[in-house]
Design an enzyme around this catalytic site. Structure first.
Site, mmCIF file in Angstrom:
data_model
loop_
_atom_site.group_PDB
_atom_site.id
_atom_site.type_symbol
_atom_site.label_atom_id
_atom_site.label_comp_id
_atom_site.label_asym_id
_atom_site.label_seq_id
_atom_site.Cartn_x
_atom_site.Cartn_y
_atom_site.Cartn_z
ATOM 1 C CB SER A 27 -0.896 0.004 1.234
ATOM 2 O OG SER A 27 -0.112 0.155 2.415
ATOM 3 C CG ASP A 69 -4.037 -2.508 -1.159
ATOM 4 O OD1 ASP A 69 -4.988 -2.548 -1.964
ATOM 5 O OD2 ASP A 69 -4.140 -2.776 0.050
ATOM 6 C CG HIS A 70 -6.731 0.780 -0.960
ATOM 7 N ND1 HIS A 70 -8.024 1.076 -1.320
ATOM 8 C CD2 HIS A 70 -6.772 -0.440 -0.378
ATOM 9 C CE1 HIS A 70 -8.816 0.080 -0.976
ATOM 10 N NE2 HIS A 70 -8.082 -0.854 -0.397
ATOM 11 C CD GLU A 79 -6.023 -0.645 3.554
ATOM 12 O OE1 GLU A 79 -5.052 -1.274 3.107
ATOM 13 O OE2 GLU A 79 -6.662 -1.016 4.541
ATOM 14 C CG HIS A 128 -10.582 -1.124 3.936
ATOM 15 N ND1 HIS A 128 -10.838 -0.021 3.148
ATOM 16 C CD2 HIS A 128 -10.203 -2.103 3.085
ATOM 17 C CE1 HIS A 128 -10.605 -0.323 1.885
ATOM 18 N NE2 HIS A 128 -10.227 -1.579 1.820
ATOM 19 C CG HIS A 147 -10.758 -4.005 -1.599
ATOM 20 N ND1 HIS A 147 -9.685 -3.168 -1.398
ATOM 21 C CD2 HIS A 147 -10.654 -4.422 -2.882
ATOM 22 C CE1 HIS A 147 -8.978 -3.077 -2.504
ATOM 23 N NE2 HIS A 147 -9.557 -3.826 -3.427
ATOM 24 C CG ASN A 180 -7.025 -6.533 -1.263
ATOM 25 O OD1 ASN A 180 -6.832 -7.276 -2.223
ATOM 26 N ND2 ASN A 180 -6.979 -5.222 -1.373
ATOM 27 C CB THR A 223 -7.151 -6.395 9.548
ATOM 28 O OG1 THR A 223 -7.425 -5.153 8.896
ATOM 29 C CG2 THR A 223 -7.431 -6.261 11.032
#
Length: 340
Positions: free
Chosen positions: A53, A95-96, A169, A212, A249, A271, A274
């Site tokens: 990310s 990622d994001h 996120e 998320h 997600h 994904n 966590t």
């Protein structure tokens, strides 16, 4: 071939869709969490996806400069070397990435891969994510068009998030409310802008109540059956069955039934961050509590080097995270599906 070529990555996604399984996409923030992910995939005999990310890349860039591109490139190059020791194939993904970080993350990384491809090499990353969920759908898709064109030329797959995922996120946050559900109209507008593969392959992070982070059962209402409605709505207009490669997600805390429904309806990537973060940290906390006098020089004592040596508790962390990755492969039906 531990790091997938563009052709093999496409094959991986095709096999997942046809076999109704998905690849765990594991966020990593260090060489150690990278090894944990690779080990977990190898022990499950599953191929997989490693992703970084913007926050992870900034952390990897070091706290002196916090340069996201440096961090992402460095770990990707490291992965290309160490992954050769694992008998599985992985794809590297970012990622994001929201709009305000595109110029500092995804666009420079696309340029790195463009240069590699121009030299006759494979791209450094196999896919990148554009998270335009905070923008209007029109602006989101306009930027996606530009990125998809560049990604296609660099033999890279683009992931797009067209509607919000709840929670937070890496600084992108959305409320948990009724807007967390993609509509058929949203899906059709996406196809009108991005096509059905002829303009470049893309993964679609549609929203079906995803959130998320950590949440307790009952706080979130997932509707994975919505993915079937999106596929059927687009198929009815364009005549292409199961047109989308979906990404799940915010899957932490999802039930096995919810995951199974998502897999049946076209999810090929899920994904996981966590849960693996907790799996990595939990044994470290236990080690510190159980070896308090050793890891700290209490009351003028000297402690115990064997207990505060980072390798001691680091091995525990790697093993625990690897086990969680292996568990994820089982949940997503990817166990034993590696490309021979």
């Amino acid at each position: 071939m531990p790091i997938a070529t563009p052709e093999v990555y496409n094959e991986m996604l095709d096999r997942a869709k046809a076999g109704k399984f998905a690849y765990p996409a594991i966020n990593v923030t260090s060489s150690q969490t990278l090894h944990a992910a690779l080990r977990g995939f190898a022990e499950a005999e599953s191929d997989g996806i490693i992703q970084i990310s913007t926050g992870g890349a900034e952390f990897l860039g070091g706290q002196h400069s916090k340069d996201m591109v440096t961090g992402a490139v460095a770990l990707a190059e490291f992965a290309h070397i160490v992954a050769k020791k694992y008998d599985i194939t992985v794809a590297l993904h970012t990622d994001h990435c929201p709009k305000d970080k595109l110029d500092g993350y995804v666009r420079p990384l696309l340029a790195v891969s463009e240069e590699r491809v121009a030299r006759g090499e494979n791209p450094l990353f196999q896919s990148h994510m554009w998270d335009g969920s905070a923008e209007t759908l029109a602006d989101n898709l306009s930027i996606a068009q530009e990125l998809l064109e560049r990604a296609r030329a660099a033999k890279i797959i683009l992931e797009v998030e067209i509607t919000p995922t709840g929670g937070e996120e890496d600084g992108v946050s959305h409320e948990i409310n009724d807007s967390l559900y993609t509509t058929v109209d949203d899906a059709i507008r996406t196809v009108e802008a991005l096509g059905l593969g002829e303009k470049g392959r893309y993964l679609l992070a549609a929203s079906f109540g995803n959130v998320h982070g950590v949440y307790k059962p009952g706080n979130v209402v997932l509707r994975p059956e919505l993915l079937k409605e999106l596929n059927e709505g687009v198929a009815a207009k364009y005549g292409k069955p199961s047109p989308f490669d979906f990404v799940f997600h915010g899957g932490s805390g999802s039930t096995e039934e919810e995951i199974a429904i998502a897999l049946e309806n076209g999810v090929v990537k899920m994904n996981i961050d966590t849960d693996t973060q907790y799996a990595f940290t939990r044994p470290v906390a236990a080690h510190m509590f159980q070896n308090y006098d050793g890891v700290l020089k209490v009351d003028g004592e000297v402690g115990n080097k064997k207990t505060y040596d980072p390798r001691t508790w680091g091995k525990l962390a790697e093993g625990s995270m690897a086990a969680r990755v292996t568990e994820a492969c089982g949940n997503l039906r990817s166990t034993g599906t590696k490309i021979k």
